[in-house]
Design a protein around this motif. Structure first.
Motif, PDB file in Angstrom:
ATOM      1  N   TYR A   1      25.555  31.993  33.793  1.00 46.01           N
ATOM      2  CA  TYR A   1      26.813  32.648  34.137  1.00 46.01           C
ATOM      3  C   TYR A   1      26.862  34.133  33.839  1.00 46.01           C
ATOM      4  O   TYR A   1      27.702  34.856  34.386  1.00 46.01           O
ATOM      5  CB  TYR A   1      27.953  31.971  33.386  1.00 46.01           C
ATOM      6  CG  TYR A   1      28.005  32.313  31.920  1.00 46.01           C
ATOM      7  CD1 TYR A   1      28.658  33.464  31.469  1.00 46.01           C
ATOM      8  CD2 TYR A   1      27.386  31.510  30.971  1.00 46.01           C
ATOM      9  CE1 TYR A   1      28.683  33.800  30.123  1.00 46.01           C
ATOM     10  CE2 TYR A   1      27.407  31.832  29.624  1.00 46.01           C
ATOM     11  CZ  TYR A   1      28.055  32.976  29.212  1.00 46.01           C
ATOM     12  OH  TYR A   1      28.066  33.311  27.898  1.00 46.01           O
TER      13      TYR A   1
ATOM     14  N   ALA B   1      29.494  36.491  35.779  1.00 43.14           N
ATOM     15  CA  ALA B   1      30.797  36.703  35.150  1.00 43.14           C
ATOM     16  C   ALA B   1      31.078  38.193  34.998  1.00 43.14           C
ATOM     17  O   ALA B   1      32.196  38.657  35.228  1.00 43.14           O
ATOM     18  CB  ALA B   1      30.847  36.001  33.791  1.00 43.14           C
TER      19      ALA B   1
ATOM     20  N   VAL C   1      34.288  39.969  36.732  1.00 39.89           N
ATOM     21  CA  VAL C   1      35.296  40.681  35.941  1.00 39.89           C
ATOM     22  C   VAL C   1      35.485  42.102  36.480  1.00 39.89           C
ATOM     23  O   VAL C   1      36.607  42.564  36.703  1.00 39.89           O
ATOM     24  CB  VAL C   1      34.899  40.705  34.448  1.00 39.89           C
ATOM     25  CG1 VAL C   1      35.717  41.747  33.676  1.00 39.89           C
ATOM     26  CG2 VAL C   1      35.083  39.329  33.826  1.00 39.89           C
ATOM     27  N   ARG C   2      34.366  42.797  36.721  1.00 33.20           N
ATOM     28  CA  ARG C   2      34.474  44.171  37.239  1.00 33.20           C
ATOM     29  C   ARG C   2      35.096  44.171  38.643  1.00 33.20           C
ATOM     30  O   ARG C   2      35.828  45.094  39.018  1.00 33.20           O
ATOM     31  CB  ARG C   2      33.099  44.835  37.280  1.00 33.20           C
ATOM     32  CG  ARG C   2      32.521  45.116  35.897  1.00 33.20           C
ATOM     33  CD  ARG C   2      31.095  45.677  36.012  1.00 33.20           C
ATOM     34  NE  ARG C   2      30.352  45.495  34.772  1.00 33.20           N
ATOM     35  CZ  ARG C   2      30.175  46.455  33.854  1.00 33.20           C
ATOM     36  NH1 ARG C   2      30.639  47.651  34.039  1.00 33.20           N
ATOM     37  NH2 ARG C   2      29.489  46.198  32.754  1.00 33.20           N
TER      38      ARG C   2
ATOM     39  N   TYR D   1      37.261  42.002  39.749  1.00 32.42           N
ATOM     40  CA  TYR D   1      38.685  41.710  39.586  1.00 32.42           C
ATOM     41  C   TYR D   1      39.446  42.955  39.134  1.00 32.42           C
ATOM     42  O   TYR D   1      40.559  43.216  39.612  1.00 32.42           O
ATOM     43  CB  TYR D   1      38.843  40.574  38.570  1.00 32.42           C
ATOM     44  CG  TYR D   1      40.261  40.340  38.129  1.00 32.42           C
ATOM     45  CD1 TYR D   1      41.176  39.697  38.966  1.00 32.42           C
ATOM     46  CD2 TYR D   1      40.699  40.772  36.885  1.00 32.42           C
ATOM     47  CE1 TYR D   1      42.480  39.490  38.572  1.00 32.42           C
ATOM     48  CE2 TYR D   1      41.999  40.570  36.474  1.00 32.42           C
ATOM     49  CZ  TYR D   1      42.891  39.935  37.317  1.00 32.42           C
ATOM     50  OH  TYR D   1      44.194  39.741  36.919  1.00 32.42           O
ATOM     51  N   PHE D   2      38.854  43.737  38.246  1.00 31.61           N
ATOM     52  CA  PHE D   2      39.535  44.933  37.736  1.00 31.61           C
ATOM     53  C   PHE D   2      39.211  46.181  38.567  1.00 31.61           C
ATOM     54  O   PHE D   2      39.559  47.289  38.191  1.00 31.61           O
ATOM     55  CB  PHE D   2      39.188  45.161  36.262  1.00 31.61           C
ATOM     56  CG  PHE D   2      39.889  44.214  35.321  1.00 31.61           C
ATOM     57  CD1 PHE D   2      41.245  44.379  35.046  1.00 31.61           C
ATOM     58  CD2 PHE D   2      39.215  43.157  34.735  1.00 31.61           C
ATOM     59  CE1 PHE D   2      41.902  43.511  34.192  1.00 31.61           C
ATOM     60  CE2 PHE D   2      39.867  42.285  33.878  1.00 31.61           C
ATOM     61  CZ  PHE D   2      41.225  42.460  33.602  1.00 31.61           C
TER      62      PHE D   2
ATOM     63  N   THR E   1      36.489  47.843  39.141  1.00 28.19           N
ATOM     64  CA  THR E   1      35.615  48.868  38.566  1.00 28.19           C
ATOM     65  C   THR E   1      34.152  48.618  38.943  1.00 28.19           C
ATOM     66  O   THR E   1      33.252  49.234  38.389  1.00 28.19           O
ATOM     67  CB  THR E   1      35.717  48.878  37.019  1.00 28.19           C
ATOM     68  OG1 THR E   1      35.437  47.567  36.525  1.00 28.19           O
ATOM     69  CG2 THR E   1      37.100  49.314  36.568  1.00 28.19           C
TER      70      THR E   1
ATOM     71  N   ILE F   1      34.330  29.218  37.782  1.00 28.51           N
ATOM     72  CA  ILE F   1      34.626  30.603  37.398  1.00 28.51           C
ATOM     73  C   ILE F   1      34.948  31.448  38.630  1.00 28.51           C
ATOM     74  O   ILE F   1      35.812  32.323  38.588  1.00 28.51           O
ATOM     75  CB  ILE F   1      33.460  31.224  36.568  1.00 28.51           C
ATOM     76  CG1 ILE F   1      33.798  32.641  36.101  1.00 28.51           C
ATOM     77  CG2 ILE F   1      32.166  31.293  37.349  1.00 28.51           C
ATOM     78  CD1 ILE F   1      34.391  32.734  34.758  1.00 28.51           C
TER      79      ILE F   1
ATOM     80  N   ARG G   1      38.497  30.681  39.721  1.00 28.68           N
ATOM     81  CA  ARG G   1      39.479  31.309  38.825  1.00 28.68           C
ATOM     82  C   ARG G   1      39.725  32.769  39.194  1.00 28.68           C
ATOM     83  O   ARG G   1      40.787  33.318  38.897  1.00 28.68           O
ATOM     84  CB  ARG G   1      38.985  31.230  37.371  1.00 28.68           C
ATOM     85  CG  ARG G   1      39.168  29.841  36.767  1.00 28.68           C
ATOM     86  CD  ARG G   1      38.593  29.719  35.370  1.00 28.68           C
ATOM     87  NE  ARG G   1      38.649  28.325  34.960  1.00 28.68           N
ATOM     88  CZ  ARG G   1      39.632  27.798  34.220  1.00 28.68           C
ATOM     89  NH1 ARG G   1      40.612  28.564  33.790  1.00 28.68           N
ATOM     90  NH2 ARG G   1      39.621  26.518  33.913  1.00 28.68           N
ATOM     91  N   PHE G   2      38.737  33.384  39.815  1.00 31.37           N
ATOM     92  CA  PHE G   2      38.893  34.780  40.240  1.00 31.37           C
ATOM     93  C   PHE G   2      39.159  34.895  41.749  1.00 31.37           C
ATOM     94  O   PHE G   2      39.017  35.966  42.318  1.00 31.37           O
ATOM     95  CB  PHE G   2      37.651  35.592  39.858  1.00 31.37           C
ATOM     96  CG  PHE G   2      37.606  35.980  38.409  1.00 31.37           C
ATOM     97  CD1 PHE G   2      38.514  36.904  37.897  1.00 31.37           C
ATOM     98  CD2 PHE G   2      36.668  35.429  37.549  1.00 31.37           C
ATOM     99  CE1 PHE G   2      38.473  37.278  36.563  1.00 31.37           C
ATOM    100  CE2 PHE G   2      36.625  35.800  36.205  1.00 31.37           C
ATOM    101  CZ  PHE G   2      37.537  36.723  35.715  1.00 31.37           C
ATOM    102  N   ASP G   3      39.498  33.767  42.388  1.00 27.86           N
ATOM    103  CA  ASP G   3      39.824  33.763  43.823  1.00 27.86           C
ATOM    104  C   ASP G   3      38.678  34.281  44.688  1.00 27.86           C
ATOM    105  O   ASP G   3      38.921  34.930  45.721  1.00 27.86           O
ATOM    106  CB  ASP G   3      41.092  34.599  44.089  1.00 27.86           C
ATOM    107  CG  ASP G   3      42.281  34.093  43.298  1.00 27.86           C
ATOM    108  OD1 ASP G   3      42.376  32.857  43.089  1.00 27.86           O
ATOM    109  OD2 ASP G   3      43.113  34.916  42.873  1.00 27.86           O
TER     110      ASP G   3
ATOM    111  N   ILE H   1      14.759  49.659  40.076  1.00 29.09           N
ATOM    112  CA  ILE H   1      15.961  50.503  40.018  1.00 29.09           C
ATOM    113  C   ILE H   1      16.297  50.861  38.576  1.00 29.09           C
ATOM    114  O   ILE H   1      16.604  52.006  38.266  1.00 29.09           O
ATOM    115  CB  ILE H   1      17.166  49.781  40.671  1.00 29.09           C
ATOM    116  CG1 ILE H   1      16.829  49.359  42.089  1.00 29.09           C
ATOM    117  CG2 ILE H   1      18.411  50.684  40.641  1.00 29.09           C
ATOM    118  CD1 ILE H   1      17.814  48.368  42.695  1.00 29.09           C
TER     119      ILE H   1
ATOM    120  N   GLU I   1      21.926  39.296  27.300  1.00 25.87           N
ATOM    121  CA  GLU I   1      22.736  40.501  27.094  1.00 25.87           C
ATOM    122  C   GLU I   1      22.150  41.676  27.860  1.00 25.87           C
ATOM    123  O   GLU I   1      22.865  42.439  28.499  1.00 25.87           O
ATOM    124  CB  GLU I   1      22.793  40.851  25.590  1.00 25.87           C
ATOM    125  CG  GLU I   1      23.267  39.738  24.682  1.00 25.87           C
ATOM    126  CD  GLU I   1      24.733  39.363  24.876  1.00 25.87           C
ATOM    127  OE1 GLU I   1      25.529  40.253  25.206  1.00 25.87           O
ATOM    128  OE2 GLU I   1      25.071  38.173  24.700  1.00 25.87           O
TER     129      GLU I   1
END
Lengths: 274, 274, 274, 274
Positions: A89, A93, A97-98, A100-101, A103, A121, A124-126, A223, A245
């Motif tokens: 994930y 994820a 998240v980026r 959705y916001f 960015t 997941i 949940r973020f459509d 890259i 990470e």
């Protein structure tokens, strides 16, 4: 507005380009250029305040540049992407998240997974999620993916820990459009199980590499790369965990560079103008 | 040949400068520029192949640049330096070795120490060493140093772990000519015993900072900084030992940047065009 | 099973502890210890396979340890946390994602925000969100937060970019339970607007610090810190953007260390046994 | 006093060893251990205050350890080394400076070079230099080196940018005694011209690796590695120059670890107990 130029090098290019822009009242707020003297190639990325005649700009630039110049003018640098995943994930994820916001610098059109694990997941973020199971028939599997991509406009396919090797046919449909995150410091430990290879070799650093996908597995233009320290105390599962990470961070960075029109590709390498 | 320009910003500067150079048959091999929009300042560093009329170049540039422009044209970027030391060898030895192998980008004219400890290493490298003991009379101490510097031509005074605080009078003689290595990540732990301060505070990173010396102790423009991880297991002497490695590296890097004409100073900050 | 011991140091502690565990058939799979000789303190973290009599273990250990020893035996290291936020999403989203995928090492009981901005992301992850607006009355504001915390069991309050300064009264209710992420390399740039301070000072690195919150603003024990390179080209907003990545990473790392029972506090510092 | 133990793992080893030391009035000031569960091996490094019976200690330890245990007790950790070089000065100069200031943790017995280039720097530091030219006859060349080594006591041969490949015969004379610095992040770019390989591949990081030399070229156990960022602007000579800094740092670090008795070798890997 971003202007990206790649062409044969010759004396006076900077003067010609900056002169044209000044004459047409474009104010350069950022300019980066690179010359590969061996390949005789010139690369430039400009940010300008758009106050002049954008319509004719590409044509005007073409007139002063060597034949065959690649010119891209992006008034709206927002890109569209499709993300391919398997079960892990962390990279997905971060992208969701980026996205959705707002960015990310791109919008996620949909996610395609060969396992159901990451469907929830996405929902949940459509973000639409498509399950395409990897059966024995690879051609059919890939055709199913292609069929989904055809429903969307997109600039890039992002392999966010997609654990299947794509065929020549698939890759050649999307030249320099597929971006992958590989969980090693390439070219060390290409292929399968890089963390196991790293463990066996006893390396003191482990890394991750984001690269364009070409026919040669893990051999496409790099890259971004980064590493973290490792030592004898890490088992293979520890490396996998620690690696997540850095995989997330390196893919995020590579995508930002690509979406910002900072990455040029030539000779299986990249020029990254930051 | 290196051309360095610092002036008020205005639209069209890049075009004007690159146009002039192209017209006079200078081939730009490297160009870096920066604009500080808040301060309305333009900074540029160019490397050009010298094939045109160098004599008139500065005047020609001045004609197309805003009034008050700083222009430096350095056909020979070799600098001359004087090094001040106390007892610690690590920074000095690194400088002496690079000086000896002609990779420093500068030549060491002499070394001035307030202890005899480092005389022998200087003599082994045929570099003059002057002992100036720090007696109670600071003015006399500094005058002795000034007297020695007056025997030499030099561009910079390098404080390579020189553990005495210099007076306003001394510093003002050599504006933006004195470069110091401070053993902390400034502005954290300015002043005395930074490693003890770092130990007491329990920081997880320790650093080093190379900066120009101004009147305010440890407050001058920062040229380069770097850090290494620290943890609870390090005592103050451990930090001192570990810090030496990074002090050496940061000072070496800062000197290289300065000697290469890459560092611009304004508003107590630096622009470093690499 | 994790065993954590903090006590006065004396000769033979390792032998006594490891002897006791061996005798009782606990197999040590990981052991880390640290002695602060100045403070005469002993710290130890053990992972053992639980095959012996856990019930009597704490008492047995207490018998062989110096008086006043702190002993924690955690068969289930899962912690419970409450997260406080304002408007910035990056740290919270990272926590919510790890919480959702059960890799946080803790479970998020609820989120309290002084703006509504982050309510939606919490609800998407089925985590309760409480809006507590920061009106002029600070005591009432904090009392409202306390009232919410009293509805839940929790081990830690995590300030994930919570941009209000908490009073002495509030902080003293939760000693060494509040963890904050500060957007600078403390002790540099404590207080407000650290990125603006960093910009004005012209530093070449920017950082983030996760620390326990004590009465003194930004002065509590540091758990984790990290830095990224910065240069003259970064404006304050650029630093803010770049800083978010490292703030997220440092807070994630600090939480992992705390949730894994690796962090000991004494003398306003931490010992981190990894 | 440093005690180093490597043996088959079994339950209770830590208790047995620390118990024995406590009983004999040795005060442990530092203890690090590692267990490789897969290989069932136990590694331990202890620093103790020598107040007990050192004479009988090794025998006493052997009685409580599994058969075949490797035990080293080093009252004097100072090592002796011979350095082999070709033309590049950076690693050698760093070693000579530390040797001169007695911070190397070893004493340099002599330097052997296959070019005369580095003779002068050795003589300036009063270190004997032997020129052994690499003629066509490799066996004779290596025999000449062996003859010189036989004049000295030494613990390690350090290849400080020695650019000749050593034969199986030579290497097998000095098992786990030869330490090399390779100018890449192994296993990437083993063999010749690693910087050219790195340039061609377009990597975004370049590195250096210090390792024990075994029969397989660049395949021996890795002691230390580090990387620095690279980008498209670096030519091969730029990489060579930038790489020298990191080669020096990585070799210095590896030597410090080895000279401090912190490095254990097994299964072509190292355990480094810091």
């Amino acid at each position: 507005m971003i202007i990206v130029i790649q062409c044969t090098d010759r004396v006076g290019l900077v003067a010609a380009i900056s002169g044209l822009l000044a004459q047409q009242q474009f104010n350069i707020t950022s300019m980066h250029e690179h010359v590969d003297n061996t390949a005789n190639l010139f690369f430039m990325r400009l940010e300008v305040n758009k106050t002049g005649d954008v319509e004719g700009l590409e044509e005007n630039l073409r007139e002063i540049l060597p034949a065959g110049a690649i010119i891209k003018i992006n008034p709206l640098p927002e890109k569209k992407i499709i993300v391919l995943v398997t079960k892990e994930y962390h990279c997905l994820a971060d992208i969701l998240v980026r996205n959705y916001f707002k960015t990310l610098g791109a919008s996620v059109q949909c996610v395609i997974g060969n396992h159901q694990t990451l469907q929830d997941i996405c929902l949940r973020f459509d973000v639409p999620f498509y399950l395409v199971e990897a059966t024995g028939d690879k051609a059919a599997f890939e055709q199913n993916i292609v069929n989904i991509t055809e429903k969307y406009e997109f600039d890039h396919l992002v392999l966010a820990k997609f654990m299947r090797i794509l065929s020549h046919d698939f890759v050649s449909r999307f030249p320099m459009q597929i971006i992958n995150i590989h969980h090693s410091f390439l070219p060390a430990f290409a292929g399968a199980s890089p963390y196991r290879q790293a463990y066996e070799r006893g390396v003191k650093l482990i890394g991750a590499t984001a690269h364009y996908v070409t026919d040669e597995l893990d051999e496409g233009p790099i890259i971004a790369q980064q590493i973290i320290p490792a030592d004898h105390s890490l088992t293979v599962p520890d490396m996998v965990k620690a690696g997540k990470e850095i995989e997330t961070a390196v893919l995020a960075r590579a995508l930002k560079l690509v979406f910002d029109d900072r990455v040029f590709v030539y000779k299986n390498k990249t020029v990254v103008l930051e």
